[in-house]
Design an enzyme around this catalytic site. Structure first.
Site, PDB file in Angstrom:
ATOM      1  N   ARG A  94       0.852  -1.190   0.000  1.00 45.40           N
ATOM      2  CA  ARG A  94       0.000   0.000   0.000  1.00 45.40           C
ATOM      3  C   ARG A  94       0.882   1.231   0.000  1.00 45.40           C
ATOM      4  O   ARG A  94       1.740   1.388   0.865  1.00 45.40           O
ATOM      5  CB  ARG A  94      -0.887  -0.036   1.249  1.00 45.40           C
ATOM      6  CG  ARG A  94      -2.034   0.936   1.192  1.00 45.40           C
ATOM      7  CD  ARG A  94      -3.146   0.542   2.139  1.00 45.40           C
ATOM      8  NE  ARG A  94      -2.796   0.654   3.552  1.00 45.40           N
ATOM      9  CZ  ARG A  94      -3.631   1.092   4.483  1.00 45.40           C
ATOM     10  NH1 ARG A  94      -4.854   1.467   4.153  1.00 45.40           N
ATOM     11  NH2 ARG A  94      -3.265   1.145   5.737  1.00 45.40           N
ATOM     12  N   THR A 122      -0.757   7.689  -0.942  1.00 44.05           N
ATOM     13  CA  THR A 122      -2.070   7.663  -1.604  1.00 44.05           C
ATOM     14  C   THR A 122      -2.987   6.596  -1.014  1.00 44.05           C
ATOM     15  O   THR A 122      -4.192   6.610  -1.262  1.00 44.05           O
ATOM     16  CB  THR A 122      -1.902   7.355  -3.100  1.00 44.05           C
ATOM     17  OG1 THR A 122      -1.344   6.025  -3.220  1.00 44.05           O
ATOM     18  CG2 THR A 122      -0.971   8.338  -3.790  1.00 44.05           C
ATOM     19  N   ASP A 170      -1.605  -2.297  12.657  1.00 48.18           N
ATOM     20  CA  ASP A 170      -1.109  -2.878  11.405  1.00 48.18           C
ATOM     21  C   ASP A 170      -0.924  -4.380  11.589  1.00 48.18           C
ATOM     22  O   ASP A 170      -0.019  -4.824  12.307  1.00 48.18           O
ATOM     23  CB  ASP A 170       0.222  -2.220  11.006  1.00 48.18           C
ATOM     24  CG  ASP A 170       0.671  -2.668   9.629  1.00 48.18           C
ATOM     25  OD1 ASP A 170       0.833  -3.897   9.425  1.00 48.18           O
ATOM     26  OD2 ASP A 170       0.847  -1.818   8.753  1.00 48.18           O
ATOM     27  N   ASP A 228       2.620  -5.822  10.614  1.00 52.10           N
ATOM     28  CA  ASP A 228       3.656  -5.481  11.598  1.00 52.10           C
ATOM     29  C   ASP A 228       3.490  -6.293  12.879  1.00 52.10           C
ATOM     30  O   ASP A 228       4.461  -6.765  13.464  1.00 52.10           O
ATOM     31  CB  ASP A 228       3.618  -3.986  11.934  1.00 52.10           C
ATOM     32  CG  ASP A 228       4.278  -3.144  10.850  1.00 52.10           C
ATOM     33  OD1 ASP A 228       5.001  -3.717  10.009  1.00 52.10           O
ATOM     34  OD2 ASP A 228       4.067  -1.912  10.839  1.00 52.10           O
TER      35      ASP A 228
HETATM   36  N1  URA Z   1      -4.229  -2.702   7.320  1.00 56.29           N
HETATM   37  C1  URA Z   1      -3.948  -3.044   8.609  1.00 56.29           C
HETATM   38  O1  URA Z   1      -3.077  -3.887   8.875  1.00 56.29           O
HETATM   39  N2  URA Z   1      -4.632  -2.398   9.590  1.00 56.29           N
HETATM   40  C2  URA Z   1      -5.583  -1.492   9.353  1.00 56.29           C
HETATM   41  O2  URA Z   1      -6.182  -0.978  10.304  1.00 56.29           O
HETATM   42  C3  URA Z   1      -5.864  -1.166   8.006  1.00 56.29           C
HETATM   43  C4  URA Z   1      -5.182  -1.790   7.017  1.00 56.29           C
END
Ligand code: URA
Length: 209
Positions: free
Chosen positions: A104, A108, A200, A203
């Protein structure tokens, strides 16, 4: 929201609450994603078709049931989707596993595909496309585009936490795809994170920042 299901199983809901806690370390986070993945697979596979099969028990010959129809492929969206694969394979060990790599753009928030590696016969398989988070829906839409381009027709999208924005976007782009989540959360924040969410997922699974 048609074609959309929140899996309200108590074990899933309990484990998801633990998963969301910010003080959960990588080891426990990983184990929980694995366990919830397995429980989700149990629910999502409820409608797999069965056929009759004649078998011999030590006592007699009998007609029983076995899975019929299309074979399965699990396709995680990299990288966080990988966390759900082993749990699903515990229940469906013969499934093939494809991979779709997306990253991602931090500015953007647009997804970009960098890897597609799928079983050769993907067009004849029932696909569980998996990613723990359905946020904007961008990655999921692109992944489904990619699968359909290669002939896939039977796709279920399985996530753990979904934002309403992502559900709507995926439904609009691909109304034929059934969406399963353990939770429909409140919204996305200005950084594209799901609220309340769990942060995330990639992560937290891999211990990166
Ligand atoms: N991706 C993630 O890992 N967490 C989010 O909150 C949104 C996208």
């Amino acid at each position: 929201m048609s074609n959309f299901q929140v899996i309200n199983h108590p074990l899933i809901q309990h484990k998801l609450s633990i998963l969301r806690r910010k003080d959960m370390g990588t080891k426990v986070f990983r184990e929980l994603v694995d366990e919830i993945g397995m429980l989700m697979a149990y629910e999502v596979s409820r409608d797999l078709p069965l056929e009759d099969v004649e078998i011999e028990t030590p006592i007699t010959t009998t007609t029983q049931k076995q899975l019929a129809g299309k074979k399965l492929a699990i396709v995680p969206i990299l990288r966080a989707g990988i966390g759900m694969v082993d749990g699903i394979l515990k229940l469906i060990p013969a499934a093939k596993v494809g991979h779709i790599g997306m990253y991602r753009d931090e500015e953007t928030l647009e997804p970009h595909e960098y890897l597609v590696k799928l079983p050769e016969d993907i067009s004849s398989r029932q696909i569980f496309l998996v990613d723990p988070m359905l946020a904007t829906g961008g990655s999921a839409i692109l992944a489904v585009d990619s699968l359909k381009k290669r002939g896939a027709t039977n796709i279920k999208f399985v996530c753990l936490v979904a934002a309403p924005e992502g559900v709507q976007a995926l439904q609009k782009a691909h109304p034929d795809v059934n969406i399963y989540t353990a939770s429909l959360d409140e919204k996305l924040n200005e950084h594209g994170y799901i609220v309340p969410g769990l942060g995330d997922a990639g992560d937290r699974l891999f211990g990166t920042k």
